[in-house]
Write a protein that holds these residues in place. Structure first.
Motif, PDB file in Angstrom:
ATOM      1  N   ALA A   1       0.844  -1.210   0.000  1.00  0.00           N
ATOM      2  CA  ALA A   1       0.000   0.000   0.000  1.00  0.00           C
ATOM      3  C   ALA A   1       0.876   1.257   0.000  1.00  0.00           C
ATOM      4  N   ILE A   2       1.959   1.232   0.777  1.00  0.00           N
ATOM      5  CA  ILE A   2       2.866   2.390   0.814  1.00  0.00           C
ATOM      6  C   ILE A   2       3.474   2.613  -0.573  1.00  0.00           C
ATOM      7  N   ARG A   3       3.911   1.534  -1.205  1.00  0.00           N
ATOM      8  CA  ARG A   3       4.522   1.669  -2.537  1.00  0.00           C
ATOM      9  C   ARG A   3       3.509   2.188  -3.547  1.00  0.00           C
ATOM     10  N   ARG A   4       2.276   1.724  -3.392  1.00  0.00           N
ATOM     11  CA  ARG A   4       1.213   2.167  -4.296  1.00  0.00           C
ATOM     12  C   ARG A   4       0.929   3.658  -4.079  1.00  0.00           C
ATOM     13  N   MET A   5       0.940   4.085  -2.816  1.00  0.00           N
ATOM     14  CA  MET A   5       0.679   5.502  -2.521  1.00  0.00           C
ATOM     15  C   MET A   5       1.803   6.377  -3.091  1.00  0.00           C
ATOM     16  N   ARG A   6       3.058   5.892  -2.981  1.00  0.00           N
ATOM     17  CA  ARG A   6       4.169   6.679  -3.550  1.00  0.00           C
ATOM     18  C   ARG A   6       3.931   6.930  -5.034  1.00  0.00           C
ATOM     19  N   ARG A   7       3.594   5.883  -5.760  1.00  0.00           N
ATOM     20  CA  ARG A   7       3.438   6.064  -7.207  1.00  0.00           C
ATOM     21  C   ARG A   7       2.189   6.890  -7.526  1.00  0.00           C
ATOM     22  N   ALA A   8       1.134   6.752  -6.716  1.00  0.00           N
ATOM     23  CA  ALA A   8      -0.069   7.558  -6.954  1.00  0.00           C
ATOM     24  C   ALA A   8       0.262   9.044  -6.772  1.00  0.00           C
ATOM     25  N   LEU A   9       1.025   9.363  -5.725  1.00  0.00           N
ATOM     26  CA  LEU A   9       1.357  10.767  -5.469  1.00  0.00           C
ATOM     27  C   LEU A   9       2.303  11.308  -6.537  1.00  0.00           C
ATOM     28  N   GLU A  10       3.153  10.442  -7.078  1.00  0.00           N
ATOM     29  CA  GLU A  10       4.023  10.884  -8.177  1.00  0.00           C
ATOM     30  C   GLU A  10       3.200  11.289  -9.392  1.00  0.00           C
ATOM     31  N   GLU A  11       2.077  10.605  -9.595  1.00  0.00           N
ATOM     32  CA  GLU A  11       1.223  10.904 -10.745  1.00  0.00           C
ATOM     33  C   GLU A  11       0.383  12.154 -10.533  1.00  0.00           C
ATOM     34  N   PHE A  12       0.135  12.484  -9.264  1.00  0.00           N
ATOM     35  CA  PHE A  12      -0.799  13.568  -8.936  1.00  0.00           C
ATOM     36  C   PHE A  12      -0.259  14.903  -9.446  1.00  0.00           C
ATOM     37  N   THR A  13      -0.976  15.521 -10.360  1.00  0.00           N
ATOM     38  CA  THR A  13      -0.536  16.797 -10.919  1.00  0.00           C
ATOM     39  C   THR A  13      -1.615  17.845 -10.718  1.00  0.00           C
ATOM     40  N   VAL A  14      -1.248  18.945 -10.087  1.00  0.00           N
ATOM     41  CA  VAL A  14      -2.174  20.068 -10.029  1.00  0.00           C
ATOM     42  C   VAL A  14      -1.356  21.345 -10.187  1.00  0.00           C
ATOM     43  N   GLN A  15      -1.600  22.024 -11.304  1.00  0.00           N
ATOM     44  CA  GLN A  15      -0.838  23.240 -11.588  1.00  0.00           C
ATOM     45  C   GLN A  15      -1.501  24.443 -10.947  1.00  0.00           C
ATOM     46  N   GLY A  16      -0.684  25.281 -10.292  1.00  0.00           N
ATOM     47  CA  GLY A  16      -1.218  26.499  -9.682  1.00  0.00           C
ATOM     48  C   GLY A  16      -0.938  26.534  -8.206  1.00  0.00           C
ATOM     49  N   PRO A  17      -1.919  26.153  -7.402  1.00  0.00           N
ATOM     50  CA  PRO A  17      -1.760  26.336  -5.957  1.00  0.00           C
ATOM     51  C   PRO A  17      -0.682  25.428  -5.365  1.00  0.00           C
ATOM     52  N   ALA A  18      -0.098  25.873  -4.243  1.00  0.00           N
ATOM     53  CA  ALA A  18       0.792  24.998  -3.474  1.00  0.00           C
ATOM     54  C   ALA A  18      -0.070  23.910  -2.841  1.00  0.00           C
ATOM     55  N   THR A  19       0.476  22.701  -2.754  1.00  0.00           N
ATOM     56  CA  THR A  19      -0.278  21.610  -2.126  1.00  0.00           C
ATOM     57  C   THR A  19       0.630  20.802  -1.200  1.00  0.00           C
ATOM     58  N   THR A  20       0.007  19.893  -0.494  1.00  0.00           N
ATOM     59  CA  THR A  20       0.740  19.035   0.436  1.00  0.00           C
ATOM     60  C   THR A  20       1.272  17.767  -0.227  1.00  0.00           C
ATOM     61  N   VAL A  21       1.132  17.650  -1.556  1.00  0.00           N
ATOM     62  CA  VAL A  21       1.504  16.408  -2.242  1.00  0.00           C
ATOM     63  C   VAL A  21       2.954  15.990  -1.972  1.00  0.00           C
ATOM     64  N   ASP A  22       3.900  16.921  -2.107  1.00  0.00           N
ATOM     65  CA  ASP A  22       5.310  16.542  -1.972  1.00  0.00           C
ATOM     66  C   ASP A  22       5.666  16.102  -0.549  1.00  0.00           C
ATOM     67  N   VAL A  23       5.096  16.791   0.435  1.00  0.00           N
ATOM     68  CA  VAL A  23       5.369  16.391   1.820  1.00  0.00           C
ATOM     69  C   VAL A  23       4.789  15.005   2.090  1.00  0.00           C
ATOM     70  N   LEU A  24       3.596  14.766   1.585  1.00  0.00           N
ATOM     71  CA  LEU A  24       2.978  13.449   1.757  1.00  0.00           C
ATOM     72  C   LEU A  24       3.839  12.369   1.106  1.00  0.00           C
ATOM     73  N   HIS A  25       4.358  12.699  -0.066  1.00  0.00           N
ATOM     74  CA  HIS A  25       5.214  11.752  -0.785  1.00  0.00           C
ATOM     75  C   HIS A  25       6.439  11.404   0.058  1.00  0.00           C
ATOM     76  N   GLN A  26       7.034  12.433   0.679  1.00  0.00           N
ATOM     77  CA  GLN A  26       8.194  12.189   1.545  1.00  0.00           C
ATOM     78  C   GLN A  26       7.819  11.370   2.775  1.00  0.00           C
ATOM     79  N   ILE A  27       6.622  11.612   3.302  1.00  0.00           N
ATOM     80  CA  ILE A  27       6.192  10.826   4.468  1.00  0.00           C
ATOM     81  C   ILE A  27       6.174   9.337   4.115  1.00  0.00           C
ATOM     82  N   MET A  28       5.774   9.031   2.870  1.00  0.00           N
ATOM     83  CA  MET A  28       5.690   7.628   2.443  1.00  0.00           C
ATOM     84  C   MET A  28       7.069   6.968   2.349  1.00  0.00           C
ATOM     85  N   TYR A  29       8.141   7.787   2.431  1.00  0.00           N
ATOM     86  CA  TYR A  29       9.503   7.236   2.427  1.00  0.00           C
ATOM     87  C   TYR A  29      10.163   7.308   3.800  1.00  0.00           C
TER      88      TYR A  29
END
Ligand code: ADP
Ligand code: ADP
Ligand code: MG
Length: 458
Positions: A399-427
């Motif tokens: 599940a952790i590995r799956r979440m890492r790859r899902a967050l890598e795919e997550f793209t939202v242009q414009g606002p700052a988001t928590t995606v990168d921090v979440l990605h780091q948490i998964m590592y």
């Protein structure tokens, strides 16, 4: 089944409820504020009604406007979602007076659990362990000081009407109690219009473990296991998972029995959550009950295979639970990451505005519940939750590995988001080992931020 239902909410949960309605052949009626006229929920809905200006007080919290639309459109039921009026007992009563079924518990049950100081007493009587603390509320800083001396420092000052991590202060030093008490009380008054305060012993380095329960009008109560929500910033959840790495079968069973006893003592009907803190020695204590659907409910849906919003609507209709406790089978591991439009490098300050391209992860075992679409606007008026990414896999590591790859795919242009921090948490080794508690994020934030921005400067 109901023919038509009002969705008294916005954002991703409005979309979530709309989907459940469609699958049940219920015609959903969406309401929106002027700021939300182009929202995803509005675009997906056949019937949508503007209920007022952007300010929540004038729209999503405007009970008269909501009830007027519900009656005018021939709705039989109202789903309040989470936040806004979902835990407002007077609104539940007002729905009942208008012959509208409120999808949730009765106003009286909500009142009993909504005052967290009173709920503690009720739970104690039912034999559910509570954190040592005040008996009921504390009226003054002097009284708080007396209770704190008796239970011992550190203590946590909490608002009886609290929610969203507001109106709480930790006190380690008796000399600071008075000032922190007044601060917490002022925040409670401003956030909840209610400044009743109470005191709990501050449990050090606890895990936040909560149990999902569902209860029907026939008196059946079933639990659907736990969620571990210990990854929190400012006492607000960021990552949730089920099952929890901290529980063995024996502890899980004992906590589940307490959760069901808590729901029974409250006379609870519909979906609800019993929250506990679990201290490092394995002792657990009730902290509150949330009398509504929870943000992180998809985690439980993934491991149980039970659609909780569908279940809520069936219960409101008077139908029995669709499962017995024996039929509940919890499979595999699920994790949810909350994607907030916030800038982690600026203290998680909200980052509203125009959104460019959006790409949502999908594929095997990945679910996204979101309000985003390419070109949408994020309003500064509301909560910053923009999307939830939920993964399900046979084991926690998968599940952790799956979440890492899902967050890598997550793209939202414009606002700052928590995606990168979440990605780091998964590592992060502590997260990967499953040995984290509610201090994890505060203790590791600088490191997580440094890694998430690594290679992105200039
Ligand atoms: P849950 O327990 O369902 O995950 P939270 O405790 O995160 O919910 O939030 C409870 C409610 O408080 C939610 O309905 C959410 O909309 C609202 N909320 C969350 N964060 C904030 C905030 N920063 N300020 C005000 N309300 C918030
Ligand atoms: P809210 O209504 O804002 O969700 P809670 O009572 O659920 O308030 O507390 C929010 C968070 O604060 C919990 O998830 C937990 O991390 C922490 N917390 C609450 N009570 C205690 C306690 N007595 N000791 C340690 N941490 C606590
Ligand atoms: Mg809580």
């Amino acid at each position: 089944m109901f023919k038509r239902m009002l969705i008294a909410n916005r954002g991703e949960i409005a979309v979530r409820i709309l989907r459940a309605c469609r699958e049940l052949d219920i015609d959903p009626v969406v309401v929106y504020s002027q700021a939300d006229k182009d929202s995803l929920a509005v675009q997906l809905a056949e019937h949508s009604w503007c209920i007022g200006p952007a300010r929540a007080q004038d729209s999503y919290l405007n009970q008269d406007a909501l009830l007027t639309v519900a009656k005018a459109t021939g709705c039989e039921a109202v789903h309040p979602g989470y936040g806004f009026l979902s835990e407002n007992a007077d609104f539940a009563d007002a729905c009942a007076r208008e012959d509208l079924v409120f999808v949730g518990p009765s106003g009286d049950v909500m009142r009993a659990m909504g005052n967290k100081a009173a709920a503690r007493e009720l739970m104690q009587q039912a034999g559910v362990p509570v954190v040592p603390g005040s008996e009921g509320g504390v009226a003054t800083a002097a009284e708080a000081a007396r209770v704190a001396d008796a239970i011992g420092y550190p203590v946590l000052i909490k608002a009886a009407a609290g929610g969203g991590g507001r109106g709480m202060r930790r006190v380690f030093d008796p000399a600071q109690l008075e000032q922190l008490f007044e601060e917490a009380r002022a925040e409670a008054r401003a956030c909840f219009g209610d400044d009743e305060m109470y005191l709990e012993k501050l449990v050090l380095n606890p895990r936040h473990i909560e149990f999902q329960i569902i209860a029907d009008t026939q008196g059946n109560i079933v639990h659907l296991g736990e969620r571990d929500c210990s990854v929190q910033r400012r006492s607000q959840k960021m990552v949730e998972e089920s099952p929890s790495h901290a529980l063995d079968q024996d502890l899980r069973q004992r906590m589940a029995v307490s959760a069901v006893a808590a729901a029974r003592a409250a006379g609870y009907v519909n979906a609800g959550t019993i929250e506990f803190v679990l201290d490092p020695s394995g002792a657990y204590y009730f902290i509150e009950m949330n009398t509504r659907i929870q943000v992180e409910h998809p985690v439980t849906e993934m491991v149980s295979g039970i659609d909780l919003v569908r279940e809520q609507i069936r219960i409101a209709q008077g139908l029995p639970l669709s499962v017995t406790q024996e039929q509940v089978e919890l499979r595999g591991h699920a994790i949810e990451c909350r994607i907030n439009a916030e800038d982690p490098a600026r203290g998680f300050a909200p980052s509203p505005g125009h959104v460019g391209l959006v790409h949502m992860p999908s594929g095997c075992g990945v679910r996204t519940d979101s309000l985003l679409y390419s070109g949408c606007e994020l309003s500064p008026y509301y909560d910053s939750l923009a999307a939830k990414v939920i993964v399900h896999a046979p084991t926690r590591l998968q599940a952790i590995r799956r979440m890492r790859r899902a967050l890598e795919e997550f793209t939202v242009q414009g606002p700052a988001t928590t995606v990168d921090v979440l990605h780091q948490i998964m590592y992060h080794p502590q997260f990967v080992r499953g040995s984290y508690n509610t201090s994890f994020l505060d203790q590791n934030l600088d490191e997580l931020l440094a890694w998430s921005s690594y290679g992105k400067e200039a």
